[in-house]
Write a protein that holds these residues in place. Structure first.
Motif, PDB file in Angstrom:
ATOM      1  N   GLN A 105       3.534  -6.596   7.588  1.00 41.57           N
ATOM      2  CA  GLN A 105       3.108  -5.423   8.361  1.00 41.57           C
ATOM      3  C   GLN A 105       2.754  -4.293   7.390  1.00 41.57           C
ATOM      4  O   GLN A 105       3.625  -3.718   6.740  1.00 41.57           O
ATOM      5  N   LEU A 106       1.478  -3.977   7.295  1.00 37.54           N
ATOM      6  CA  LEU A 106       1.006  -2.963   6.363  1.00 37.54           C
ATOM      7  C   LEU A 106       0.454  -1.777   7.134  1.00 37.54           C
ATOM      8  O   LEU A 106      -0.023  -1.903   8.262  1.00 37.54           O
ATOM      9  N   ASP A 107       0.522  -0.609   6.516  1.00 38.47           N
ATOM     10  CA  ASP A 107      -0.097   0.574   7.098  1.00 38.47           C
ATOM     11  C   ASP A 107      -1.615   0.437   7.043  1.00 38.47           C
ATOM     12  O   ASP A 107      -2.155  -0.362   6.254  1.00 38.47           O
ATOM     13  N   ASP A 108      -2.306   1.209   7.862  1.00 39.93           N
ATOM     14  CA  ASP A 108      -3.767   1.154   7.878  1.00 39.93           C
ATOM     15  C   ASP A 108      -4.334   1.388   6.479  1.00 39.93           C
ATOM     16  O   ASP A 108      -4.018   2.386   5.828  1.00 39.93           O
ATOM     17  N   GLY A 109      -5.149   0.450   6.025  1.00 39.28           N
ATOM     18  CA  GLY A 109      -5.788   0.593   4.720  1.00 39.28           C
ATOM     19  C   GLY A 109      -4.922   0.251   3.527  1.00 39.28           C
ATOM     20  O   GLY A 109      -5.405   0.244   2.393  1.00 39.28           O
ATOM     21  N   GLU A 110      -3.655  -0.060   3.752  1.00 42.50           N
ATOM     22  CA  GLU A 110      -2.755  -0.328   2.624  1.00 42.50           C
ATOM     23  C   GLU A 110      -3.156  -1.584   1.859  1.00 42.50           C
ATOM     24  O   GLU A 110      -2.894  -1.709   0.661  1.00 42.50           O
ATOM     25  N   TRP A 111      -3.793  -2.521   2.563  1.00 43.27           N
ATOM     26  CA  TRP A 111      -4.209  -3.756   1.906  1.00 43.27           C
ATOM     27  C   TRP A 111      -5.111  -3.486   0.708  1.00 43.27           C
ATOM     28  O   TRP A 111      -5.167  -4.300  -0.238  1.00 43.27           O
ATOM     29  N   GLN A 112      -5.813  -2.346   0.719  1.00 43.01           N
ATOM     30  CA  GLN A 112      -6.767  -2.053  -0.344  1.00 43.01           C
ATOM     31  C   GLN A 112      -6.104  -1.907  -1.712  1.00 43.01           C
ATOM     32  O   GLN A 112      -6.776  -1.998  -2.738  1.00 43.01           O
ATOM     33  N   GLU A 113      -4.800  -1.669  -1.738  1.00 45.51           N
ATOM     34  CA  GLU A 113      -4.085  -1.495  -2.997  1.00 45.51           C
ATOM     35  C   GLU A 113      -3.214  -2.694  -3.343  1.00 45.51           C
ATOM     36  O   GLU A 113      -2.514  -2.677  -4.362  1.00 45.51           O
ATOM     37  N   ILE A 114      -3.224  -3.736  -2.509  1.00 40.76           N
ATOM     38  CA  ILE A 114      -2.339  -4.876  -2.716  1.00 40.76           C
ATOM     39  C   ILE A 114      -3.133  -6.036  -3.300  1.00 40.76           C
ATOM     40  O   ILE A 114      -4.017  -6.599  -2.640  1.00 40.76           O
ATOM     41  N   GLY A 115      -2.838  -6.359  -4.536  1.00 41.69           N
ATOM     42  CA  GLY A 115      -3.517  -7.444  -5.206  1.00 41.69           C
ATOM     43  C   GLY A 115      -4.379  -6.957  -6.355  1.00 41.69           C
ATOM     44  O   GLY A 115      -4.190  -5.843  -6.874  1.00 41.69           O
ATOM     45  N   PHE A 116      -5.325  -7.786  -6.744  1.00 41.61           N
ATOM     46  CA  PHE A 116      -6.153  -7.520  -7.915  1.00 41.61           C
ATOM     47  C   PHE A 116      -7.578  -8.020  -7.660  1.00 41.61           C
ATOM     48  O   PHE A 116      -7.846  -8.734  -6.709  1.00 41.61           O
ATOM     49  N   ASP A 117      -8.480  -7.601  -8.539  1.00 40.85           N
ATOM     50  CA  ASP A 117      -9.830  -8.148  -8.497  1.00 40.85           C
ATOM     51  C   ASP A 117      -9.777  -9.618  -8.898  1.00 40.85           C
ATOM     52  O   ASP A 117      -9.157  -9.975  -9.904  1.00 40.85           O
TER      53      ASP A 117
END
Length: 356
Positions: free
Chosen positions: A64-76
């Motif tokens: 369960q992530l906050d809106d847009g939080e996925w954008q900072e999780i992980g790497f290129d």
């Protein structure tokens, strides 16, 4: 209850298609985007004296992530920043237009698209998995070997396994570990303390000839500024199951990233990141019992997964004329120190579609 992975039960997810332009698959200028990459190995010639083995097990999974939080999780993953202005892609997207990247070119379509859908269908997905993880039932585990205990070490070794069950300190051992996965088992496991004193029994199949000191896989890695990095074997299965749902990770180009606490008692966040091949993803869904009431499940899954696939499962096979055949993903865990107590047989939970 059947253990069900509900990531693909809604057909309303499909994105609108547009004409695909192979010219968008290209080398992107890095002037507009600094790609977020895994930390590199520290430049040290002497890594110092080792502090001994450190054993960890995952105690929590974050879905369960906050809106847009996925954008900072992980790497290129693919070496590109895919933006609305520059919709670049390393392969041909089944949706026509590729999914946009997160910050610094972060590739994580599972968290971006698939997981929000899963949670809209099964709001208790995270809590169900965490209930079992807090008891170390079917939790991924890892061991760090050869660490100097400092913030930087250019060479450590890691091994990975799967817990069968865990017991808090002071709890009497189970008389019959085989009863853990019995269908008529009346064992009630307590939540562990997760303070470094809990004892865990690990999946015996992950060790050679029943020797807990001889894991099947032991891979090199490094630690930079207390950030742990390692490349994991391709297509090795890492699973976590709750009472109702299950997740099996089977990735290529699989890497681990973790931030080790100052007291060496916790790794948070702990990320498994890589490429989830479409075939493996579909197989995982079917094995986990998804769509038992859905009719033509295989066709439905293939259409859905093809629409969100954004990378090639083989990093060396990037080509504008080749279809994307894997999903970029990073899964987020927390891990804590544990005491290895022994090995036990693990019987992967089998779904019972008739119970859905």
């Amino acid at each position: 209850m059947a253990r069900v992975f509900l990531l693909t039960l809604c057909s309303g997810f499909f994105v609108a298609c547009s004409v695909y332009d192979p010219g968008l698959v290209a080398k992107q200028s890095q002037s507009s985007c600094t790609l977020k990459k895994l930390p590199t190995s520290p430049s040290l010639t002497d890594d110092g004296e080792d502090i001994g083995e450190l054993w960890f097990a995952t105690s929590k999974i974050r879905l369960q992530l906050d809106d847009g939080e996925w954008q900072e999780i992980g790497f290129d993953i693919d070496g590109l920043c895919t933006t609305a202005d520059q919709p670049l892609s390393s392969c041909m997207s089944g949706a026509g237009t590729p999914s946009l990247d997160g910050d610094g070119g972060v590739d994580n379509v599972v968290a971006q698209h698939v997981m929000p859908l899963a949670l809209s269908i099964a709001s208790d997905l995270e809590s169900d998995l965490e209930h079992s993880q807090r008891r170390a039932i079917d939790s991924p585990t890892l061991v760090i070997y050869g660490w100097n205990g400092e913030d930087n070490d250019p060479l450590v070794y890691l091994s990975f396994s799967q817990s069968v069950y865990g017991l808090p300190a002071g709890t009497e051992d189970l008389a019959n570990p085989l009863s853990v996965h019995a269908t008529d088992s009346d064992i009630v496991f307590e939540e562990l303390n997760w303070d470094g004193t809990d004892r865990l029994w690990l999946d015996e199949s992950r060790f050679v000839q029943g020797d807990i000191n001889n894991p099947v896989d032991r891979v090199p890695g490094y630690i930079r500024d207390r950030q742990l990095v390692a490349q994991l074997p391709n297509r090795r299965r890492y699973a976590t199951y709750g009472e109702k749902y299950g997740i099996d990770l089977v990735l290529t180009d699989m890497k681990i990233y973790g931030k080790i606490s100052k007291d060496n008692q916790e790794i948070s966040p702990l990320l498994f990141t890589g490429r989830w091949p479409v075939g493996e993803f579909i197989n995982t869904m079917l094995v986990s019992g998804v769509g038992c009431k859905q009719g033509d499940v295989s066709l439905y899954l293939e259409q859905l997964i093809d629409s969100v696939a954004d990378v090639r499962e083989d990093p060396s096979s990037t080509n504008a004329s080749l279809a994307c055949d894997a999903l970029s993903m990073s899964s987020v865990f927390e891990a804590h120190r544990i005491i290895p107590a022994g090995l036990a047989p693990r019987y992967p939970p089998q779904p019972r579609c008739s119970e859905q």
